[in-house]
Scaffold this motif. Structure first.
Motif, PDB file in Angstrom:
ATOM      1  N   ALA A  33       0.833  -1.205   0.000  1.00 35.04           N
ATOM      2  CA  ALA A  33       0.000   0.000   0.000  1.00 35.04           C
ATOM      3  C   ALA A  33       0.866   1.253   0.000  1.00 35.04           C
ATOM      4  O   ALA A  33       0.596   2.216  -0.733  1.00 35.04           O
ATOM      5  CB  ALA A  33      -0.933  -0.007   1.206  1.00 35.04           C
ATOM      6  N   ALA A  34       1.926   1.254   0.806  1.00 35.29           N
ATOM      7  CA  ALA A  34       2.820   2.413   0.853  1.00 35.29           C
ATOM      8  C   ALA A  34       3.542   2.613  -0.475  1.00 35.29           C
ATOM      9  O   ALA A  34       3.787   3.744  -0.899  1.00 35.29           O
ATOM     10  CB  ALA A  34       3.836   2.234   1.977  1.00 35.29           C
ATOM     11  N   ARG A  35       3.855   1.512  -1.141  1.00 33.12           N
ATOM     12  CA  ARG A  35       4.621   1.586  -2.385  1.00 33.12           C
ATOM     13  C   ARG A  35       3.793   2.118  -3.547  1.00 33.12           C
ATOM     14  O   ARG A  35       4.299   2.856  -4.388  1.00 33.12           O
ATOM     15  CB  ARG A  35       5.163   0.200  -2.736  1.00 33.12           C
ATOM     16  CG  ARG A  35       6.160   0.195  -3.902  1.00 33.12           C
ATOM     17  CD  ARG A  35       6.465  -1.222  -4.384  1.00 33.12           C
ATOM     18  NE  ARG A  35       6.456  -2.180  -3.298  1.00 33.12           N
ATOM     19  CZ  ARG A  35       6.060  -3.446  -3.442  1.00 33.12           C
ATOM     20  NH1 ARG A  35       5.627  -3.882  -4.616  1.00 33.12           N
ATOM     21  NH2 ARG A  35       6.084  -4.272  -2.416  1.00 33.12           N
ATOM     22  N   ILE A  36       2.499   1.757  -3.606  1.00 32.14           N
ATOM     23  CA  ILE A  36       1.734   2.066  -4.821  1.00 32.14           C
ATOM     24  C   ILE A  36       0.527   2.977  -4.584  1.00 32.14           C
ATOM     25  O   ILE A  36      -0.235   3.237  -5.517  1.00 32.14           O
ATOM     26  CB  ILE A  36       1.268   0.769  -5.515  1.00 32.14           C
ATOM     27  CG1 ILE A  36       0.287  -0.004  -4.619  1.00 32.14           C
ATOM     28  CG2 ILE A  36       2.450  -0.100  -5.889  1.00 32.14           C
ATOM     29  CD1 ILE A  36      -0.246  -1.284  -5.276  1.00 32.14           C
ATOM     30  N   ALA A  37       0.354   3.481  -3.370  1.00 34.79           N
ATOM     31  CA  ALA A  37      -0.805   4.341  -3.089  1.00 34.79           C
ATOM     32  C   ALA A  37      -0.788   5.586  -3.969  1.00 34.79           C
ATOM     33  O   ALA A  37       0.251   6.230  -4.135  1.00 34.79           O
ATOM     34  CB  ALA A  37      -0.807   4.743  -1.616  1.00 34.79           C
ATOM     35  N   ASP A  38      -1.953   5.929  -4.524  1.00 30.89           N
ATOM     36  CA  ASP A  38      -2.042   7.160  -5.295  1.00 30.89           C
ATOM     37  C   ASP A  38      -2.353   8.330  -4.354  1.00 30.89           C
ATOM     38  O   ASP A  38      -2.512   8.146  -3.143  1.00 30.89           O
ATOM     39  CB  ASP A  38      -3.091   7.046  -6.408  1.00 30.89           C
ATOM     40  CG  ASP A  38      -4.497   6.756  -5.886  1.00 30.89           C
ATOM     41  OD1 ASP A  38      -4.777   7.018  -4.698  1.00 30.89           O
ATOM     42  OD2 ASP A  38      -5.328   6.259  -6.679  1.00 30.89           O
ATOM     43  N   GLU A  39      -2.452   9.514  -4.919  1.00 30.96           N
ATOM     44  CA  GLU A  39      -2.622  10.713  -4.086  1.00 30.96           C
ATOM     45  C   GLU A  39      -3.917  10.672  -3.282  1.00 30.96           C
ATOM     46  O   GLU A  39      -3.944  11.044  -2.098  1.00 30.96           O
ATOM     47  CB  GLU A  39      -2.596  11.967  -4.960  1.00 30.96           C
ATOM     48  CG  GLU A  39      -2.681  13.261  -4.159  1.00 30.96           C
ATOM     49  CD  GLU A  39      -2.570  14.498  -5.034  1.00 30.96           C
ATOM     50  OE1 GLU A  39      -2.670  15.614  -4.490  1.00 30.96           O
ATOM     51  OE2 GLU A  39      -2.381  14.347  -6.259  1.00 30.96           O
TER      52      GLU A  39
ATOM     53  N   ASN B  82      -8.796  -0.945   7.340  1.00 28.69           N
ATOM     54  CA  ASN B  82      -8.532  -2.290   6.815  1.00 28.69           C
ATOM     55  C   ASN B  82      -8.985  -2.424   5.363  1.00 28.69           C
ATOM     56  O   ASN B  82      -8.282  -3.017   4.534  1.00 28.69           O
ATOM     57  CB  ASN B  82      -9.232  -3.336   7.681  1.00 28.69           C
ATOM     58  CG  ASN B  82      -8.599  -3.483   9.047  1.00 28.69           C
ATOM     59  OD1 ASN B  82      -7.406  -3.242   9.213  1.00 28.69           O
ATOM     60  ND2 ASN B  82      -9.387  -3.859  10.032  1.00 28.69           N
ATOM     61  N   SER B  83     -10.140  -1.869   5.056  1.00 24.08           N
ATOM     62  CA  SER B  83     -10.653  -1.928   3.683  1.00 24.08           C
ATOM     63  C   SER B  83      -9.753  -1.159   2.728  1.00 24.08           C
ATOM     64  O   SER B  83      -9.465  -1.619   1.613  1.00 24.08           O
ATOM     65  CB  SER B  83     -12.074  -1.360   3.625  1.00 24.08           C
ATOM     66  OG  SER B  83     -12.969  -2.151   4.367  1.00 24.08           O
ATOM     67  N   LEU B  84      -9.284   0.010   3.167  1.00 18.89           N
ATOM     68  CA  LEU B  84      -8.448   0.836   2.298  1.00 18.89           C
ATOM     69  C   LEU B  84      -7.075   0.206   2.081  1.00 18.89           C
ATOM     70  O   LEU B  84      -6.536   0.261   0.966  1.00 18.89           O
ATOM     71  CB  LEU B  84      -8.297   2.238   2.890  1.00 18.89           C
ATOM     72  CG  LEU B  84      -7.533   3.241   2.023  1.00 18.89           C
ATOM     73  CD1 LEU B  84      -8.234   3.444   0.678  1.00 18.89           C
ATOM     74  CD2 LEU B  84      -7.375   4.576   2.750  1.00 18.89           C
ATOM     75  N   VAL B  85      -6.504  -0.391   3.111  1.00 23.05           N
ATOM     76  CA  VAL B  85      -5.211  -1.065   2.948  1.00 23.05           C
ATOM     77  C   VAL B  85      -5.326  -2.168   1.902  1.00 23.05           C
ATOM     78  O   VAL B  85      -4.497  -2.275   0.987  1.00 23.05           O
ATOM     79  CB  VAL B  85      -4.708  -1.648   4.284  1.00 23.05           C
ATOM     80  CG1 VAL B  85      -3.509  -2.567   4.051  1.00 23.05           C
ATOM     81  CG2 VAL B  85      -4.315  -0.535   5.245  1.00 23.05           C
ATOM     82  N   SER B  86      -6.369  -2.983   2.015  1.00 18.92           N
ATOM     83  CA  SER B  86      -6.555  -4.079   1.063  1.00 18.92           C
ATOM     84  C   SER B  86      -6.772  -3.559  -0.353  1.00 18.92           C
ATOM     85  O   SER B  86      -6.181  -4.071  -1.315  1.00 18.92           O
ATOM     86  CB  SER B  86      -7.741  -4.948   1.487  1.00 18.92           C
ATOM     87  OG  SER B  86      -7.454  -5.635   2.684  1.00 18.92           O
ATOM     88  N   ALA B  87      -7.610  -2.537  -0.485  1.00 23.17           N
ATOM     89  CA  ALA B  87      -7.892  -1.988  -1.814  1.00 23.17           C
ATOM     90  C   ALA B  87      -6.652  -1.354  -2.422  1.00 23.17           C
ATOM     91  O   ALA B  87      -6.389  -1.491  -3.625  1.00 23.17           O
ATOM     92  CB  ALA B  87      -9.016  -0.962  -1.721  1.00 23.17           C
ATOM     93  N   THR B  88      -5.869  -0.668  -1.604  1.00 17.61           N
ATOM     94  CA  THR B  88      -4.687   0.032  -2.104  1.00 17.61           C
ATOM     95  C   THR B  88      -3.563  -0.936  -2.449  1.00 17.61           C
ATOM     96  O   THR B  88      -2.849  -0.753  -3.439  1.00 17.61           O
ATOM     97  CB  THR B  88      -4.191   1.051  -1.057  1.00 17.61           C
ATOM     98  OG1 THR B  88      -5.259   1.942  -0.717  1.00 17.61           O
ATOM     99  CG2 THR B  88      -3.020   1.868  -1.598  1.00 17.61           C
ATOM    100  N   ALA B  89      -3.405  -1.986  -1.657  1.00 18.09           N
ATOM    101  CA  ALA B  89      -2.314  -2.946  -1.871  1.00 18.09           C
ATOM    102  C   ALA B  89      -2.495  -3.753  -3.152  1.00 18.09           C
ATOM    103  O   ALA B  89      -1.518  -4.206  -3.753  1.00 18.09           O
ATOM    104  CB  ALA B  89      -2.201  -3.878  -0.677  1.00 18.09           C
ATOM    105  N   GLN B  90      -3.740  -3.970  -3.564  1.00 16.58           N
ATOM    106  CA  GLN B  90      -4.036  -4.659  -4.821  1.00 16.58           C
ATOM    107  C   GLN B  90      -3.380  -6.044  -4.901  1.00 16.58           C
ATOM    108  O   GLN B  90      -2.759  -6.402  -5.899  1.00 16.58           O
ATOM    109  CB  GLN B  90      -3.588  -3.805  -6.015  1.00 16.58           C
ATOM    110  CG  GLN B  90      -4.291  -2.464  -6.104  1.00 16.58           C
ATOM    111  CD  GLN B  90      -3.801  -1.615  -7.260  1.00 16.58           C
ATOM    112  OE1 GLN B  90      -3.417  -2.133  -8.303  1.00 16.58           O
ATOM    113  NE2 GLN B  90      -3.801  -0.305  -7.077  1.00 16.58           N
TER     114      GLN B  90
END
Length: 211
Positions: free
Chosen positions: A90-96, A129-137
């Motif tokens: 999530a930290a590596r690929i999170a968009d703005e 938790n939902s955002l971490v999962s969605a962002t990590a892809q």
């Protein structure tokens, strides 16, 4: 999709102990409570049964599984590695947009810590938790963490008022959210480890008191 909605709502009710371990539940009662059709509720219960959260017994209905104390440390061992993967990705690929949302979530966790507010934490933790999962892809990690996280969170909700430290939990979550917002993969993984260190300590402390 209604079955997914039913799954999330019922799981949350079980995890937060609004439906207690050992309780008997039915499609009919959930249909009345949730206003969701019986078919999606049945599908949700079948999924929860596969994950071990409920048991479907012939002629006895659906029963919420008891919390197995002996499995908690094993669950944490696996949860640690999966959550570290998700936080790092999530930290590596999170968009703005995601980074801004993580910053806001960090503030909410800090607010929950300052006010020692369980309700703010529960709502924020669910969104986090939902955002971490969605962002990590990473669907494999997300599917793997679902039932594991549910079981360890049930244990935490059951005992945290006696043995836990809500303020500390909120601060540890805020640190992960901030690291992801800053796109710092190494720090996000480190912060995730710090949270799991606390969860491990809390679990051992609780088990020593109970067993």
């Amino acid at each position: 999709m209604q079955s997914q909605m039913a799954y999330r709502i019922i799981e949350e009710m079980i995890v937060t102990l609004r439906i207690a371990p050992g309780s008997r539940i039915s499609e009919k009662s959930l249909n009345k409570t949730l206003g969701i059709g019986r078919t999606p509720i049945r599908e949700a219960l079948q999924r929860l049964a596969l994950e071990g959260t409920v048991k479907i017994l012939p002629r006895a209905g659906v029963i919420v599984s008891e919390i197995d104390l002996s499995d908690q440390l094993k669950l944490i061992e696996v949860r640690r590695e999966i959550e570290k993967i998700l936080a790092g990705r999530a930290a590596r690929i999170a968009d703005e947009q995601a980074r801004n949302t993580f910053r806001n979530l960090a503030k909410k966790f800090e607010q929950a810590a300052a006010q020692n507010d369980e309700k703010i934490f529960i709502v924020t933790d669910r969104e986090f938790n939902s955002l971490v999962s969605a962002t990590a892809q990473n669907s494999y990690a997300t599917h793997a963490i679902g039932p594991i996280g549910a079981q360890t969170r049930r244990f935490w909700y059951l005992h945290f008022k006696r043995f836990g430290d809500l303020r500390q939990v909120c601060k540890l979550h805020a640190a992960i959210a901030t690291a992801i917002a800053d796109c710092d993969e190494a720090l996000a993984r480190q912060a995730s480890d710090a949270l799991m260190d606390y969860v491990d300590w809390y679990t051992r402390r609780t088990l020593e008191a109970l067993l």
